[in-house]
Design an enzyme around this catalytic site. Structure first.
Site, PDB file in Angstrom:
ATOM      1  N   ASP A 223     -80.822 -25.623 -10.189  1.00  0.00           N
ATOM      2  CA  ASP A 223     -80.283 -24.333 -10.599  1.00  0.00           C
ATOM      3  C   ASP A 223     -81.495 -23.478 -10.961  1.00  0.00           C
ATOM      4  OD1 ASP A 223     -78.776 -22.184 -11.287  1.00  0.00           O
ATOM      5  OD2 ASP A 223     -77.399 -23.264 -12.606  1.00  0.00           O
TER       6      ASP A 223
HETATM    7  C1  BGC Z   1     -76.482 -19.902 -11.846  1.00  0.00           C
HETATM    8  C2  BGC Z   1     -76.224 -20.396 -10.434  1.00  0.00           C
HETATM    9  C3  BGC Z   1     -76.740 -19.383  -9.446  1.00  0.00           C
HETATM   10  C4  BGC Z   1     -78.203 -19.147  -9.717  1.00  0.00           C
HETATM   11  C5  BGC Z   1     -78.812 -18.122  -8.791  1.00  0.00           C
HETATM   12  C6  BGC Z   1     -77.922 -19.499 -12.072  1.00  0.00           C
HETATM   13  O1  BGC Z   1     -78.055 -18.854 -13.298  1.00  0.00           O
HETATM   14  O2  BGC Z   1     -76.133 -20.906 -12.778  1.00  0.00           O
HETATM   15  O3  BGC Z   1     -74.873 -20.610 -10.235  1.00  0.00           O
HETATM   16  O4  BGC Z   1     -76.507 -19.820  -8.146  1.00  0.00           O
HETATM   17  O5  BGC Z   1     -78.369 -18.657 -11.046  1.00  0.00           O
HETATM   18  O6  BGC Z   1     -78.325 -16.855  -9.080  1.00  0.00           O
END
Ligand code: BGC
Length: 736
Positions: A223
């Site tokens: 993530d």
């Molecule tokens: C989120 C993800 C997301 C990623 C990119 C993170 O803060 O938890 O779900 O895909 O950011 O935006």
């Protein structure tokens, strides 16, 4: 073959910028875009961020998972996935960051709108179909957030403390289904810790379970910002850090030189990334420009139509266009149609319910916003008095209530599940002058509905994407017969939620103290009243269920039921099958969803519906044996229209797949007596030592009840025997 320098391989394990991987010139591998996801493509045009602040390219905003899951429609999820894949491809996006398969453990989780359900079976079925759809277009998905990331509070640090059975049976089960069935190209590891270990460094999760047990073939991406130490993460099974932390690459180089990571580990990660991203790069290289905006908008509308859940209705709905209605509530004009945070899409178009209602009735209906949805804005005049004035003149008032973006979002959790007090006050004031009220809700996760019995109907509109407005109008006026079903329980109040006392934890972690009893599993076990149960949803027609039958066929159980449309409209019914093991050696929930099928029936029409349940859906995780096992014995299959509207059941006897356990001196007398080879000799031996009545069997049932839980070792001592006496019996029984 070209030799790739190890420095280039290490470089590929981190992104080149916020949304792109690193190019490897020697391998002819270009940079590839990975972007959100899940319910629309968010390709940022200028500055970048992952919390949904900056602008992005227009793309279709489909209903987020909270809406899509309420359709209980695998084919529709696949179709939406296909459309998303097409859009991603045309925008040169190689991997779309979704779907989110986390379980809705508590309705307060700020990100529940992005997740499918409180149930792992429903989650897995729909998420797998979505993945198949997207990937059919040559675009990758990212199954996220793996795993046990069920809240936003302190999400980057908090330790999710989950016992093995709930972890396996609830929190990982949906992920496992998606991996096995649909092989997502990537899996995104979550921010949190799991049972004390940072997920990005959790070898058990990322390697032993994900690859070893489930056979995952793709790459694990972090993530955004979830990696603290790339070396340790690579060793645990992470492949790609996004975005790359400045300094992490150099640290891996140093670690390699110091022998703290071997080159083979880097090679493996490199090969996985290379394989996945090359496929994605090939897709975008010859992707057609543009996509069918109109067609996708219509698909978004169809999905929204099926996502709407008619919670209650005393006959007020569907409306007749000639009824003099008034509309109250800003959400009718300014829809709340998607969640806040990284998934925010810039829609190609946005239709509202008010315009659609005006169009259906052929004129402008009286409207009063009643409240504002713009944070900080103060409306001029007296908005409540204006709403009361339009309500007073109407035959029926449609009141649009819901949660604004400030109430639920990625990044933080809700404190309660109440609608804003000003909206409840507005409803009270409207009801004072007109009792003919239908409430339409817009919210990303369950809200308390204390007014359900005071209004004529409640329509749950969740978040419906860019075409939700007309879909709502069509349901209200009966152009569409509602068929959505709840993918999460709506509790009466937050204190009823099984996870209530264990959410969101504190700096020592969040203990998943309710164990297996998540959502309806918990409400049912506690026999707690709920506002609307899991699986519930009304229709403008009615369905009759009869002749339930269940038969074991190989490694499946086939459940059949006859369903008849007994009303006057064509309708879509979601036939649900719940299984229970009533007598068990282990803790069991009262029932769990193991299958469902959708039927569309004309008035009067009947169909024999066949629901196939794989025996693996009946397995529990044996903590003692460390395997999935199906206990032998009787299973009950309940068939119905919701988890609390069960219309019939049938039982099946299964041989099961329990591993054979050797008897030891620490086995109890009960366990030993269950093995005939032991009972034959051991029974008389125990009887001789302890006495007891003669009622059948080698050992009396009363005696057995008293002594049954005593381990043989202790029993030997109590009977004045040596352990060796029993050991000989055990050896013979184990060999039999
Ligand atoms: C989120 C993800 C997301 C990623 C990119 C993170 O803060 O938890 O779900 O895909 O950011 O935006």
């Amino acid at each position: 073959m070209v030799q790739i320098p190890v420095r280039s391989k290490i470089a590929l394990t981190g992104g080149s910028d916020f949304w792109q991987s690193t190019a490897v010139a020697e391998a002819g591998l270009p940079r590839v875009i990975l972007t959100d996801g899940p319910h629309g493509v968010r390709l940022q045009t200028g500055s970048t961020d992952h919390i949904g602040l900056a602008e992005s390219e227009p793309a279709t905003c489909f209903p987020p998972a909270v809406g899509l899951s309420s359709t209980w429609n695998r084919e529709l999820a696949r179709e939406v996935g296909r459309a998303l894949g097409e859009e991603a491809r045309s925008l040169k996006v190689g991997v779309l960051l979704g779907p989110g398969a986390n379980i809705k453990r508590d309705p307060r989780c700020g990100r529940n709108f992005e997740y499918f359900s409180e149930d792992p079976y429903l989650t897995g079925e729909l998420a797998a179909a979505y993945v198949e759809g997207v990937q059919s277009q040559g675009v990758g998905t990212s199954l996220k957030h793996f795993a046990a990331n069920n809240q936003e509070t302190d999400r980057m640090r908090r330790d999710s403390q989950v016992d093995e059975r709930p972890l396996r049976e609830i929190y990982l089960r949906g992920f496992s289904k998606v991996v096995r069935q649909a092989q997502p190209w990537t899996v995104m590891c979550s921010y949190n810790k799991l049972n004390g270990v940072q997920v990005s460094e959790n070898r058990w999760l990322l390697t032993d379970v994900l690859r070893g047990e489930w056979g995952f073939e793709g790459l694990v991406v972090s993530d955004w910002g979830a990696v603290w130490d790339r070396t340790e993460a690579l060793k645990a099974g992470l492949d790609l850090e996004m975005p790359a932390h400045a300094g992490h690459e150099a640290e891996v180089v140093t670690a390699l030189e110091a022998g703290r990571i071997d080159e083979q580990t880097i090679d493996v990660a490199y090969q996985r990334i290379e394989r996945v991203l090359r496929r994605a790069a090939e897709t975008v290289a010859d992707a057609p420009q543009g996509f069918d905006e109109q067609g996708h908008h219509e698909l978004a509308r169809r999905a929204a139509e099926q996502a709407i859940v008619l919670l209650s209705n005393d006959g007020a709905l569907p409306l007749d266009p000639s009824t003099k209605v008034a509309v109250v509530g800003e959400f009718a004009r300014t829809p709340r149609y998607q969640g806040a945070g990284s998934s925010r899409v810039n829609p190609t178009r946005l239709d509202n319910a008010l315009d659609a209602i005006n169009q259906i009735v052929g004129h402008e209906v009286p409207f009063a916003p009643g409240f504002t949805t713009a944070p900080g804005q103060v409306l001029e005049g007296d908005p409540v008095a204006e709403a009361v004035a339009v309500a007073r003149e109407a035959e029926l008032v449609l009141v649009f209530l819901g949660l604004g973006e400030e109430h639920e979002s990625e990044g933080y959790d809700r404190q309660d599940i109440d609608l804003p007090a000003e909206q409840l006050e507005l409803l009270d004031r409207v009801l004072e002058v007109n009792q003919q009220v239908v409430v339409v809700l817009s919210n990303g996760s369950s809200v308390a509905i204390p007014f359900a019995h005071r209004v004529r109907a409640v329509v749950e509109g969740w978040l419906l994407g860019q075409a939700g407005g007309p879909a709502l109008a069509d349901v209200l006026y009966g152009r569409v017969n509602p068929s959505g079903r709840l993918s999460e329980t709506i509790p009466l109040q937050i204190t009823d939620v099984p996870a209530y006392l264990n959410f969101p934890g504190d700096e020592t972690g969040v203990r998943y103290g309710e164990g297996l009893f998540v959502g309806y599993r918990g409400y049912d076990a506690l026999q707690r009243e709920v506002a609307f149960p899991f699986g519930h949803g009304l229709s403008y027609t009615s369905f009759d269920y009869s002749e339930v039958a269940a038969t074991a066929e190989g490694d499946q159980v086939v459940v059949e039921v006859s369903v008849t449309n007994t009303g006057e409209r064509a309708g879509r019914e979601v036939v649900q099958v719940y299984a229970a093991k009533l007598v068990s050696e282990v803790v069991r929930v009262p029932r769990e969803l193991v299958g469902f099928e959708v039927v569309e029936l004309e008035p009067g029409a009947s169909q024999r519906v066949r629901v196939t349940v794989g025996q693996d859906e009946l397995a529990f995780w044996s903590v003692l044996d460390q395997v999935w096992a199906v206990e032998p014995g009787e299973y009950r299959f309940e068939v119905g229209a919701s988890s609390r509207d069960l219309r019939g059941n049938a039982t099946v006897e299964l041989a099961g797949t329990m591993p054979r356990r050797e008897l030891t001196l620490m086995s109890t007398l009960n366990q030993a007596m269950a093995v005939p080879a032991f009972a034959e000799e051991g029974g008389p031996l125990v009887k001789q030592a302890f006495g007891g009545e003669e009622d059948g069997g080698p050992l009396g049932t009363d005696t057995l009840r008293m002594l049954g839980d005593i381990p043989l070792m202790a029993l030997a001592g109590l009977a004045g025997r040596s352990a060796a006496d029993f050991q000989q019996l055990l050896d013979r029984a184990n060999q039999a």
